[in-house]
Design an enzyme around this catalytic site. Structure first.
Site, PDB file in Angstrom:
ATOM      1  N   ASP A  53     -16.611 -19.218 -71.663  1.00 53.25           N
ATOM      2  CA  ASP A  53     -16.066 -19.040 -72.999  1.00 53.25           C
ATOM      3  C   ASP A  53     -16.256 -17.574 -73.377  1.00 53.25           C
ATOM      4  OD1 ASP A  53     -15.187 -19.700 -75.668  1.00 53.25           O
ATOM      5  OD2 ASP A  53     -17.286 -19.561 -76.265  1.00 53.25           O
ATOM      6  N   ASP A  85     -16.429 -26.038 -77.156  1.00 53.26           N
ATOM      7  CA  ASP A  85     -16.612 -26.089 -75.705  1.00 53.26           C
ATOM      8  C   ASP A  85     -17.159 -27.429 -75.231  1.00 53.26           C
ATOM      9  OD1 ASP A  85     -15.951 -23.329 -75.640  1.00 53.26           O
ATOM     10  OD2 ASP A  85     -18.011 -22.826 -76.166  1.00 53.26           O
TER      11      ASP A  85
END
Length: 638
Positions: A265, A500
């Site tokens: 990420d 996420d």
């Protein structure tokens, strides 16, 4: 071993029987010593954590002050969130909290492996277990003992050591059947040996008996060495815990070593996550959008910039998202209109929707306004007209501040304002990516919900070639599944936010930065990095590969030792005591090989050789210096 010892006594070799038991017990004492070395880190944490805390007593609304310290010694389990405790020099902070008064230097080396002492002052977070080196602090409790960092380290490490990997479960199951087979083969050798090979039953001066040979086989083929072969898993878990890396089981090490791809990420993982608001720009739906928009007072009160900031700050108050925190921080100390949030809904990966009062809606200030804040793609999707949606996107592209900043859009009754944020890559990220690409040979990619230009800017700075931007949580999930399915070998996902969580759960191994991660991300992750950076990722992967390699070596070594001791024993070349010595020696060799997991991991056998040579060189150099200093000290002056 007991059966072999009694049989030796029965056959008149009482000295040999006693020697068998003595060697067996000595070998197991050594095995227990090596096993305890693999658990020592967790034991030290449990033994060193404080059992009591100094709870400060306050009267009514009076806050805790150094000038009037009155405290009670209470068990740490009884501490409640919001209470204040006193931490003196040399003491450990019992639970997670933040400094309420005072300042000091603390060390968290035993928790995260961070050797540099940290300065902590008013408002700074401080983890449970941190040791206060100097000064005195009043700490406000932010987490109970059950949720504190120290307890979580101990709990997850113990659970990780109990969660057996696939090979260990197989060896446990195999050992039960294997032991029965060994006993059966020993009986076959003892009973059928005289008929098949003309051996005597009890032996004589010329030939060892079949019973003696059968006992030798039973001793030599005992699965002790195989049973301790997975010791490297527990050793590695403890070693990683000492570096601030927590695993939810030994199976994670196997999964990590097999993965061929890794995805990161962006915000808060590759970057600092500490966004700074650089500009607020009305771009669509306002009555007028001049270059100097601070003077634009026709549609907003007192002006478009102030109203947008007031609305965004009201909606993001209490958020943990980096953009929301940046908006709230930017609003501090500014003279803004009062905005009240009447209703609120958070859409993970998209944005926030709220109904507001205090904002001029249409022609009346008494009506409630509907506001949304989130990514440009999300705000654009709220328009039913494709033409208006495209018009908004074009306005974003024509922004005076360019595409390089992180952007968020605010829509209040179809008046859209663009927020521009700056986020910088973390220090050391380039070295991490280089190590993963060149030494770990992993396929690296970035998965982010940010727009393409911002994602490419960060990717270029950290040397990542493959970038997937503008991803919603379900898009990240689908991408992770696709890469895992097509690439083979599995994928590691590194992230920290609630966006996420689906991707972390679907990945072969999910890794999170625990200090800033959402509770959902922590719950689904397999690896928790307690340090607030991703430098632990290469170390964790290297340790996993080292451990799986050591376990395979240990299994091969155990099988070799069994064959090496069993075959000569059955053929009558070895006395029983020497068979026991070979068997237990093999078990000790497996233990010694397993605790090599405590060493720093390397990426290849060449690195292992270099590490060994460097260690020998340092050892010899230190010995020579010691000898030289002793010679000078003992020299007699003329």
């Amino acid at each position: 071993m007991a059966l072999a010892a009694f049989a030796s006594v029965f056959m008149g070799n009482s000295l040999e029987g006693g020697l068998l038991l003595a060697m067996f017990n000595l070998a197991h004492i050594a095995e227990e010593h090596f096993t305890s070395k693999s658990m020592i880190d967790v034991r030290q944490l449990k033994e060193n954590h404080p059992e009591f805390a100094l709870l400060l007593e306050t009267c009514g609304d009076q806050s805790a002050q150094f000038s009037n310290l009155c405290y009670t010694k209470v068990p740490v389990h009884n501490l409640k969130v919001g209470s204040h405790i006193l931490v003196r020099a040399g003491e450990a902070v019992p639970v997670d909290g933040e400094v309420y008064q005072g300042s000091s230097t603390v060390t968290i080396e035993h928790l995260t492996g961070e050797t540099k002492p940290l300065e902590r002052t008013v408002g700074d977070a401080i983890p449970g277990g941190a040791r206060n080196l100097e000064g005195m602090m009043i700490v406000k409790v932010t987490k109970s003992w059950e949720d504190s960092t120290l307890n979580r380290i101990v709990q997850l490490t113990e659970e990780g050591q109990l969660n057996k990997p696939k090979l260990q479960r197989w060896l446990d199951e195999f050992g039960e059947h294997y032991s029965r087979v060994v006993v059966a083969l020993s009986l076959v050798v003892a009973l059928l040996g005289p008929f098949l090979f003309k051996w005597p039953f009890f032996g004589n001066s010329a030939c060892r008996g079949s019973i003696y040979r059968g006992l030798g086989l039973m001793v030599a083929a005992s699965p002790c060495a195989l049973a301790v072969a997975p010791l490297a898993y527990a050793t590695a878990i403890s070693s990683l815990a000492s570096k601030g890396i927590l695993l939810k089981g030994g199976h994670v090490l196997d999964a990590l070593s097999a993965c061929q791809s890794i995805a990161f990420d962006k915000t808060g993982t590759l970057t600092t996550g500490k966004l700074m608001c650089k500009a607020i720009e009305p771009i669509h739906g306002h009555s007028d959008v001049p270059n100097d928009f601070s003077s634009n007072q026709g549609c907003c009160t007192p002006n478009c910039e102030s109203e947008a900031l007031a609305v965004a700050a009201a909606m993001e108050k209490g958020t943990t998202h980096p953009i929301g925190r940046a908006v709230v921080d930017h609003s501090v100390g500014k003279d803004l209109p009062v905005v009240a949030v009447e209703s609120f809904e958070c859409l993970p990966g998209r944005g926030v929707v709220a109904t507001l009062s205090g904002v001029k809606a249409g022609n009346s200030e008494d009506e409630l306004s509907k506001a949304s804040i989130g990514s440009v793609e999300y705000i654009s999707s709220l328009y039913r007209s494709s033409g208006e949606s495209e018009q908004l996107k074009e306005a974003v592209k024509a922004s005076a501040f360019g595409p390089d900043f992180v952007q968020a859009a605010l829509s209040v009754d179809k008046k859209v304002t663009l927020f521009h944020f700056e986020d910088e890559p973390r220090s050391g990220v380039c070295e991490v990516i280089s190590t993963l690409r060149d030494k770990a040979k992993l396929h690296i990619m970035m998965l982010t919900g940010d727009h393409e230009s911002s994602a490419l800017r960060v990717a270029k700075a950290v040397c990542i070639d493959e970038v997937h931007s503008c991803l919603k949580p379900e898009d990240k999930l689908n991408k992770v599944k696709a890469v895992s399915r097509e690439g083979g070998g599995g994928l590691i996902m590194v992230g920290d936010g609630i966006n996420d969580a689906p991707a972390l759960a679907a990945a072969t191994v999910g890794i999170v930065l625990a200090q800033r991660a959402s509770a959902t991300a922590v719950a689904v992750a397999d690896v928790l990095l307690l340090q607030d950076n991703i430098c632990g990722v290469p170390f964790c992967i290297a340790k996993a590969r080292q451990t799986t390699s050591l376990v395979k070596q240990s299994v091969a070594l155990a099988l070799f030792c069994i064959v090496f001791a069993a075959l000569p024993s059955v053929l009558g070349f070895l006395p029983l005591w020497l068979t026991v010595l070979l068997h237990e020696g093999g078990t000790l060799l497996v233990c010694l090989n397993s605790i090599r997991a405590l060493n720093s991991p390397t990426w290849s056998w060449l690195d292992d050789i270099r590490q060994l040579i460097d260690g020998l060189r340092k050892h010899i150099s230190s010995k020579l210096k010691s000898s030289s200093s002793n010679y000078v000290a003992n020299a007699v002056p003329l």
